[in-house]
Design an enzyme around this catalytic site. Structure first.
Site, PDB file in Angstrom:
ATOM      1  N   LYS A 101       0.856  -1.208   0.000  1.00 17.17           N
ATOM      2  CA  LYS A 101       0.000   0.000   0.000  1.00 17.17           C
ATOM      3  C   LYS A 101       0.880   1.243   0.000  1.00 17.17           C
ATOM      4  CE  LYS A 101       0.791   0.801   4.655  1.00 17.17           C
ATOM      5  NZ  LYS A 101       1.613   1.861   5.193  1.00 17.17           N
ATOM      6  N   ASP A 132      -3.195  -2.359  10.209  1.00 18.18           N
ATOM      7  CA  ASP A 132      -3.308  -2.195   8.753  1.00 18.18           C
ATOM      8  C   ASP A 132      -3.996  -3.391   8.085  1.00 18.18           C
ATOM      9  OD1 ASP A 132      -2.131   0.265   8.644  1.00 18.18           O
ATOM     10  OD2 ASP A 132      -0.149  -0.440   8.017  1.00 18.18           O
TER      11      ASP A 132
HETATM   12  P1  ATP Z   1       3.908  -1.468   7.860  1.00 22.72           P
HETATM   13  O1  ATP Z   1       3.867  -0.546   6.693  1.00 22.72           O
HETATM   14  O2  ATP Z   1       2.653  -2.273   8.032  1.00 22.72           O
HETATM   15  O3  ATP Z   1       4.389  -0.836   9.105  1.00 22.72           O
HETATM   16  P2  ATP Z   1       6.472  -2.544   7.478  1.00 22.72           P
HETATM   17  O4  ATP Z   1       6.945  -3.316   6.311  1.00 22.72           O
HETATM   18  O5  ATP Z   1       6.948  -1.148   7.614  1.00 22.72           O
HETATM   19  O6  ATP Z   1       4.952  -2.602   7.468  1.00 22.72           O
HETATM   20  P3  ATP Z   1       6.923  -3.241  10.303  1.00 22.72           P
HETATM   21  O7  ATP Z   1       5.588  -2.803  10.798  1.00 22.72           O
HETATM   22  O8  ATP Z   1       8.137  -2.552  10.805  1.00 22.72           O
HETATM   23  O9  ATP Z   1       6.947  -3.362   8.693  1.00 22.72           O
HETATM   24  O10 ATP Z   1       7.069  -4.792  10.605  1.00 22.72           O
HETATM   25  C1  ATP Z   1       8.123  -5.546  10.072  1.00 22.72           C
HETATM   26  C2  ATP Z   1       8.329  -6.733  10.987  1.00 22.72           C
HETATM   27  O11 ATP Z   1       7.154  -7.527  11.008  1.00 22.72           O
HETATM   28  C3  ATP Z   1       9.413  -7.660  10.484  1.00 22.72           C
HETATM   29  O12 ATP Z   1      10.674  -7.253  10.925  1.00 22.72           O
HETATM   30  C4  ATP Z   1       9.010  -8.990  11.062  1.00 22.72           C
HETATM   31  O13 ATP Z   1       9.543  -9.147  12.352  1.00 22.72           O
HETATM   32  C5  ATP Z   1       7.494  -8.891  11.209  1.00 22.72           C
HETATM   33  N1  ATP Z   1       6.785  -9.725  10.235  1.00 22.72           N
HETATM   34  C6  ATP Z   1       6.004 -10.767  10.566  1.00 22.72           C
HETATM   35  N2  ATP Z   1       5.495 -11.346   9.490  1.00 22.72           N
HETATM   36  C7  ATP Z   1       5.946 -10.683   8.402  1.00 22.72           C
HETATM   37  C8  ATP Z   1       5.763 -10.834   7.005  1.00 22.72           C
HETATM   38  N3  ATP Z   1       5.006 -11.815   6.482  1.00 22.72           N
HETATM   39  N4  ATP Z   1       6.372  -9.957   6.180  1.00 22.72           N
HETATM   40  C9  ATP Z   1       7.146  -8.964   6.684  1.00 22.72           C
HETATM   41  N5  ATP Z   1       7.386  -8.779   8.017  1.00 22.72           N
HETATM   42  C10 ATP Z   1       6.782  -9.623   8.883  1.00 22.72           C
END
Ligand code: ATP
Length: 303
Positions: A12, A147
């Site tokens: 997104k 989210d």
């Molecule tokens: P968002 O935009 O929702 O915040 P993001 O990519 O910025 O997503 P974070 O919220 O920082 O990521 O979360 C990343 C962490 O989530 C990873 O380091 C991992 O520990 C955990 N995680 C668990 N499942 C998954 C997955 N399927 N894909 C990615 N990260 C995952």
């Protein structure tokens, strides 16, 4: 009933992201315009015999542009947690084999893990013919992460509250963008801690709505895009400031932080512009970049 289903889990972009001050529980209310884009993780889910144990494999897709260690315990994976939440909700075992091929960078502000979780809920619901409604899936999704409910239907929406108030739009806006993946990671929790240090101002729901109104008349104006997590993300990863400046100079228009970072994006005029800019960024700034547009369909397909 097919035994194996595949599903795309889109990333997104937040075209406008306002974050309010935390309540007593430390949670921040948000108001954001979120759009699912066609940079996708891929889930392949196979139904197993009733007496089998579920097994899960999480790996990078061969064409993933920014790969980091997949180092979280399998039981913490959001797609796996979604599967377990569904078993708990239905009070029955739903044995599956999951192959999750990731393209969306981790801790990149693009909602990859959340989207994987939503895709898993939708796919297992079909695979086992559970008959859960979108609303029921959203309720389970809310227990996994803020989210996740948005990604049950994806598309374009205003998301408010703690991710639980979702107003979907009939159609996605005209959107072409380039997403850039710096090497650094911005874990969401760290970014919110920095935001608290900076004392966030009030929620700016009006500004989110006015960007949406402007975008109905033509494409989203790059100058009106805003993100309250920009400064906090730069405090977590100071090199983002230099990347933003170089991108703005090369693109001759503003570059933005995606969600909680570390990914960055630039809005483009059309698909060709986005493709050309992505190539120029890779060649001249030596950063992985990809051209994207809205991902409208959130379908589950038989293999
Ligand atoms: P968002 O935009 O929702 O915040 P993001 O990519 O910025 O997503 P974070 O919220 O920082 O990521 O979360 C990343 C962490 O989530 C990873 O380091 C991992 O520990 C955990 N995680 C668990 N499942 C998954 C997955 N399927 N894909 C990615 N990260 C995952």
């Amino acid at each position: 009933m097919p035994e194996t289903l595949t599903c795309q889990a889109p990333a997104k972009l937040n075209l406008a992201l306002s974050v309010g001050p935390p309540g007593e529980d430390g949670m921040h209310p948000i108001c954001t315009w979120m759009i699912a884009i066609d940079l996708c993780d891929e889930l392949t889910v196979t139904r197993l015999e009733a007496d089998r144990l579920s097994r899960y494999a999480i790996l990078w897709h061969e064409d993933a542009k920014r790969q980091s260690d997949i180092d979280w315990p399998i039981t913490r994976d959001l797609a796996v947690r979604a599967h377990l939440a569904l078993e708990q909700h239905t009070n029955r075992r739903l044995p599956v084999q999951l192959k999750l091929q990731k393209r969306i960078p981790v801790a990149g502000g693009l909602g990859g893990g959340s989207s994987d979780a939503a895709a898993m809920l939708r796919t297992v619901n079909e695979l086992y013919d559970l008959g859960l409604s979108m609303e029921q899936l959203r309720e389970i999704a809310a227990g996994i992460g803020s989210d996740v409910p948005f990604f049950i239907a994806g598309g374009s929406a205003v998301v408010q509250g703690f991710g639980d108030e979702i107003e979907h739009h009939d159609r996605a806006p005209q959107l072409h963008a380039v997403i850039v993946f710096p090497e650094t990671m911005c874990p969401t929790g760290h970014v919110y801690s920095e935001l608290d240090e900076l004392s966030p101002g009030p929620l700016r729901a009006d500004e989110v709505q006015s960007l949406i109104r402007l975008s109905r008349m033509s494409a989203a104006p790059p100058e009106a895009v805003f993100n309250d997590l920009t400064q906090p993300a730069i405090r977590v990863a100071p090199e983002l400031e230099g990347h933003l400046a170089k991108l703005t100079e090369l693109a001759e228009r503003p570059a933005h932080v995606a969600g909680s970072g570390s990914s960055l994006f630039v809005l483009c005029d059309d698909a060709l512009h986005a493709q050309d800019l992505a190539e120029a960024i890779e060649q001249r700034l030596d950063l992985p970049a990809v051209a994207v547009q809205p991902h409208e369909v959130c379908n589950v397909a038989a293999e």
